[in-house]
Write an enzyme that holds these catalytic residues in place. Structure first.
Site, PDB file in Angstrom:
ATOM      1  N   GLU B  67     -17.729  37.358 -17.461  1.00 17.48           N
ATOM      2  CA  GLU B  67     -17.417  36.595 -16.245  1.00 17.48           C
ATOM      3  C   GLU B  67     -17.347  37.499 -15.020  1.00 17.48           C
ATOM      4  O   GLU B  67     -17.683  37.086 -13.914  1.00 17.48           O
ATOM      5  CB  GLU B  67     -16.102  35.828 -16.406  1.00 17.48           C
ATOM      6  CG  GLU B  67     -16.179  34.630 -17.347  1.00 17.48           C
ATOM      7  CD  GLU B  67     -15.891  34.994 -18.791  1.00 17.48           C
ATOM      8  OE1 GLU B  67     -15.753  36.209 -19.102  1.00 17.48           O
ATOM      9  OE2 GLU B  67     -15.792  34.070 -19.628  1.00 17.48           O
ATOM     10  N   PHE B 129      -4.036  25.810 -25.472  1.00 17.59           N
ATOM     11  CA  PHE B 129      -5.007  26.846 -25.805  1.00 17.59           C
ATOM     12  C   PHE B 129      -5.904  27.128 -24.590  1.00 17.59           C
ATOM     13  O   PHE B 129      -6.462  26.210 -24.009  1.00 17.59           O
ATOM     14  CB  PHE B 129      -5.856  26.411 -27.004  1.00 17.59           C
ATOM     15  CG  PHE B 129      -6.937  27.401 -27.348  1.00 17.59           C
ATOM     16  CD1 PHE B 129      -6.605  28.671 -27.813  1.00 17.59           C
ATOM     17  CD2 PHE B 129      -8.281  27.081 -27.191  1.00 17.59           C
ATOM     18  CE1 PHE B 129      -7.587  29.589 -28.117  1.00 17.59           C
ATOM     19  CE2 PHE B 129      -9.270  28.009 -27.493  1.00 17.59           C
ATOM     20  CZ  PHE B 129      -8.928  29.261 -27.956  1.00 17.59           C
ATOM     21  N   GLN B 130      -6.029  28.379 -24.234  1.00 23.24           N
ATOM     22  CA  GLN B 130      -6.832  28.850 -23.098  1.00 23.24           C
ATOM     23  C   GLN B 130      -6.405  28.210 -21.773  1.00 23.24           C
ATOM     24  O   GLN B 130      -7.231  27.940 -20.909  1.00 23.24           O
ATOM     25  CB  GLN B 130      -8.332  28.635 -23.349  1.00 23.24           C
ATOM     26  CG  GLN B 130      -8.857  29.549 -24.458  1.00 23.24           C
ATOM     27  CD  GLN B 130     -10.370  29.639 -24.514  1.00 23.24           C
ATOM     28  OE1 GLN B 130     -11.060  28.691 -24.191  1.00 23.24           O
ATOM     29  NE2 GLN B 130     -10.874  30.784 -24.951  1.00 23.24           N
ATOM     30  N   LYS B 179     -10.741  19.542 -18.041  1.00 19.12           N
ATOM     31  CA  LYS B 179     -11.817  19.081 -18.925  1.00 19.12           C
ATOM     32  C   LYS B 179     -11.999  17.565 -18.882  1.00 19.12           C
ATOM     33  O   LYS B 179     -13.126  17.068 -18.885  1.00 19.12           O
ATOM     34  CB  LYS B 179     -11.511  19.529 -20.363  1.00 19.12           C
ATOM     35  CG  LYS B 179     -12.688  19.334 -21.305  1.00 19.12           C
ATOM     36  CD  LYS B 179     -12.464  20.033 -22.638  1.00 19.12           C
ATOM     37  CE  LYS B 179     -13.718  19.893 -23.517  1.00 19.12           C
ATOM     38  NZ  LYS B 179     -13.555  20.613 -24.795  1.00 19.12           N
ATOM     39  N   MET B 506     -14.764  61.191  -7.588  1.00 18.38           N
ATOM     40  CA  MET B 506     -13.860  61.076  -6.450  1.00 18.38           C
ATOM     41  C   MET B 506     -12.442  61.442  -6.871  1.00 18.38           C
ATOM     42  O   MET B 506     -11.690  62.055  -6.102  1.00 18.38           O
ATOM     43  CB  MET B 506     -13.917  59.667  -5.858  1.00 18.38           C
ATOM     44  CG  MET B 506     -13.216  59.541  -4.523  1.00 18.38           C
ATOM     45  SD  MET B 506     -13.888  60.674  -3.274  1.00 18.38           S
ATOM     46  CE  MET B 506     -14.987  59.603  -2.363  1.00 18.38           C
TER      47      MET B 506
END
Lengths: 158, 617
Positions: B67, B129-130, B179, B506
């Site tokens: 993602e 869930f999630q 959903k 760096m």
């Protein structure tokens, strides 16, 4: 230059709008004493009063940042105009019957109201600016304060 | 049989009123917004949305491998095209993986619409869930977040998200879709008009009085300087900026986000200011008497210690965001407005004033300081030629700066260059060549490692006809390397450059200069062979360890019709100079050359400069 200021913020009633406003205060490190919220004269809009400390410049910054939040409709800086400031405070005191008269004397001076009395307790209601409520608490200290609930200040220009 | 559909007939088809699922409404609305490509990754809470994509060839979706790759690709698309970038992820971990990319876009004011699925409305708040409160999580790092409770609101909410992302100062907007909302079937009614709250639309036109005051200050300044930032790029103000600079004879320094506003070859261009800025840019800031910042926000990497920043100058600040004006620096000439509109208004004002200049001269007390102005330009250009960016080249080891110069030379300032974050980013800004806006895409505000490569994928998709070069370090290359798969599968011809010094350069530089050489966890030895890594994904891999090899493999890469990864094995010990150490003032810049560093304190420098001026007379 750490004067007290009041910002009156009109917001759209959208989910998370309070989180956005309070998140902004903490994220940017602004000193906020209290925030009060309630319905406004506009349908679907709430008015939020923030009592803040800081210089004029800092307050200007807070107001500019607030105006950027999508759900904020308007921000006005009340301290630049004469305003009425009020806070509601409830105090539960432990008061044996013998001391009731003394407490009542204090309450009357402050124009407070007794809203509940128990066998050994008393609940009083005080309305005023923060300084008045602070002064009342100082005087009541000797009488055993059991619980304090304060709304924080709300304000409106005259 | 392929049928060709015109834009109009497609629009008509998409606008048709009928009963549709929330997912179909979402896809239609995105197409109606003109979205060319969505970068995304499926998951449980967005299954209806992905189901609606099935058999819908009009809707283009690129499946990334993470993602984070999706959101950075959308960001690169947006930065390079000026359009809105769109990405899509599922609830919970899918959404939280977007957070870095959202914050990256927010810090650099990039318009994104970030769509996340969420658990069904009946499960919200139950630790399902999630489930993750992505709007809450991203509230401090996004422009806005919108939760869609009913499928009927979906089209309007998506339209609102696009409008908010682009209005005023742009930024990322999250749209969270449960959903059951993406599943629900409702009557599709496309809202032709949407109402934006006033807070979303700050005034774009500047106040006339503010413009007149600034124009007068510019005319009377003896040593004016333009500080041009990302806002000039975003608002398409580069042309107006060049007109102002050339018309009034004002030197220009462009911030990291503002590169390309003036072509690199322009004699008025001084390069980048700040921590790794040029000597000329930083000196100009120290010595100017009027600093006009346009679409720049006085980042600490630009100003360094504020008590050493443009102390002798009046400050003008042009910005669309009123909250930026006076945030860090006290401003004498505030102009709230769109950068392009403000500069155009300023140019008109100055051009009118030029015509009536004769009358002004006659007026008591008004004197156009022409002699001082030309002396100032001479001083600035003397700084440019006396202290150009330079490095010690070598025939034994490949220098990273050489690689960047080679890329600039061979692409002629026409390429889109994306960078990751670290030394290579600064070298790309210093030694790269950017002749037009939207040519350098880099995470300036958040400084996000892992941005460089996936953002190039988005930039290439948005600009199929341009050369896109992604410059990365060997550290950042490993933060989103999985997107090599996307390049290989779709034959996205990004030239992926790895400036490989086997260290976190760096960090090493700071540990060397600030932490007395206590090198702590900077050794990236044991990283994969980048050539083999590329080949494993099906991307051509090349390597160079010398100048000769570098020229040869780079020519081969440019001639290759497809993605190529080039591993440039460079000097491990090269440092980025000039450098103003953190906590110091601009006057304390180190040039990285022990001879000149001895006399870079401002006093002696001023004297040297005065001497030069005297000599020139």
């Amino acid at each position: 230059m750490n004067d007290r200021h009041y910002l009156s913020v009109l917001v759209r009633d959208r989910p998370g709008v309070l989180q956005r406003v309070s998140g902004l205060f903490s994220r940017r490190g602004y000193n906020i004493d209290s925030v009060t919220v309630g319905a406004s004269e506009l349908d679907g809009h709430s008015r939020l009063i923030a009592a803040a400390r800081g210089s004029e410049r800092e307050l200007g910054q807070i107001a500019s940042q607030l105006r950027k939040l999508i759900d904020v409709v308007s921000v006005s800086h009340l301290s630049v105009r004469p305003s009425v400031v009020r806070e509601l405070m409830l105090v539960r005191l432990s008061v044996p019957p013998a001391s009731r008269a003394a407490v009542r004397a204090v309450i009357e001076t402050f124009r407070c109201v007794v809203v509940d009395v128990g066998p050994a307790t008393m609940m009083i209601q005080s309305v005023g600016d923060r300084e008045k409520n602070d002064a009342l608490l100082t005087l009541l200290q000797d009488y055993g304060i059991l619980e304090i609930a304060r709304t924080g200040e709300t304000a409106m220009t005259r | 049989m392929e049928t060709i559909e015109t834009k109009e007939s497609m629009r008509e088809r998409l606008l048709r009123r009928e009963r549709l699922s929330g997912s179909e409404i979402l896809l239609r609305t995105l197409l109606l917004e003109g979205v060319e490509c969505v970068f995304g990754y499926p998951g449980g809470a967005v299954l209806y949305i992905y189901d609606a994509m099935h058999g819908n060839p009009a809707f283009k979706h690129v499946l990334t491998r993470h993602e984070q790759g999706a959101v950075h690709a959308a960001d690169g698309y947006a930065r390079s095209t000026g359009k809105t970038g769109v990405c899509l992820a599922t609830s919970g971990p899918g959404a939280t993986n977007l957070v870095t990319g959202i914050a990256t876009a927010h810090m650099d004011s990039v318009p994104l619409v970030v769509i996340t699925g969420n658990v069904a409305t009946t499960l919200i708040g139950t630790d399902a869930f999630q489930e993750a409160d992505i709007i809450g999580i991203t509230q401090p790092v996004a422009k806005h977040g919108l939760f869609v409770r009913h499928a009927e609101d979906l089209a309007g909410t998506i339209r609102e998200a696009f409008a908010i992302a682009n209005a005023g100062r742009p930024g990322p907007v999250i749209v969270d879709i449960p959903k059951d909302v993406s599943a629900a079937v409702v009557e599709f009614v496309y809202p032709e008009r949407i109402e934006l709250p006033p807070s979303a639309q700050p005034a774009a036109n500047p106040d006339g009085e503010a413009i007149r005051a600034l124009a007068a200050a510019i005319r009377l300044a003896e040593r004016p300087l333009l500080l041009s930032g990302g806002g000039v790029i975003q608002s398409g103000a580069a042309e107006a900026l060049a007109r102002l600079a050339r018309g009034a004879g004002i030197p220009v320094t462009t911030t990291l986000m503002g590169m390309g506003a003036l072509p690199a070859g322009d004699p008025l261009w001084l390069g980048m200011p700040g921590m790794h800025g040029t000597y000329a840019a930083n000196q100009a800031i120290l010595q100017c008497d009027l600093l006009v910042a346009v679409g720049a926000r006085f980042d600490d990497r630009v100003t360094m210690r504020l008590d050493g920043f443009a102390q002798g100058a009046a400050i003008a600040h042009v910005d669309i965001d009123a909250a930026e004006i006076g945030k860090l620096v006290q401003v004498d000439y505030p102009v709230q407005g769109d950068a392009r509109l403000s500069l155009e208004a300023l140019n008109r004002e100055l051009e009118i004033a030029a015509v009536t200049a004769q009358a002004d001269v006659a007026q008591a007390g008004t004197r156009i300081p022409e002699a001082a102005r030309s002396a100032w330009l001479a001083r600035v250009s003397a700084w440019k030629s006396a202290y150009p960016l330079r490095y010690r080249d070598s025939d034994d080891v490949l220098k990273p700066q050489y690689v960047i110069e080679m890329i600039a030379r061979t692409t002629g300032g026409d390429a889109i260059v994306t960078t990751d974050v670290g030394q290579h980013q600064m070298w790309a800004a210093q030694y790269g060549r950017f002749d037009r806006p939207r040519s350098l895409l880099t995470s300036g505000g958040l400084g996000t490692m892992g941005f460089g490569f996936p953002s190039a994928i988005g930039a290439q998709i948005g600009n199929p006809d341009r050369v896109v070069v992604s410059v990365n370090g060997d550290g950042g290359m490993q933060m989103c390397a999985q997107e090599l798969a996307v390049c290989a599968i779709h034959k996205i011809p990004v030239k992926i450059v790895v400036i490989n010094n086997r260290t976190l350069g760096m960090i090493k530089q700071w540990q060397e200069l600030v932490y007395e050489g206590r090198f702590s966890h900077i050794d990236l030895g044991g990283s994969p062979d980048f050539v083999l890594l590329a080949e494993a994904y099906g991307v051509k891999g090349l390597r160079a360890e010398s100048k000769r090899e570098a020229e040869a493999v780079w020519a081969e890469a440019l001639a290759t019709d497809g993605p190529v990864l080039i591993d440039f094995v460079v000097d491990k010990d090269e440092l980025v100079y000039p450098m103003v150490p953190q906590g110091k003032r601009l006057q304390d810049m180190l040039l990285g050359d022990s001879d000149t560093d001895k006399d870079t304190d401002t006093d002696s420098e001023n004297n040297a400069d005065e001497d030069k001026k005297e000599g020139a007379r």
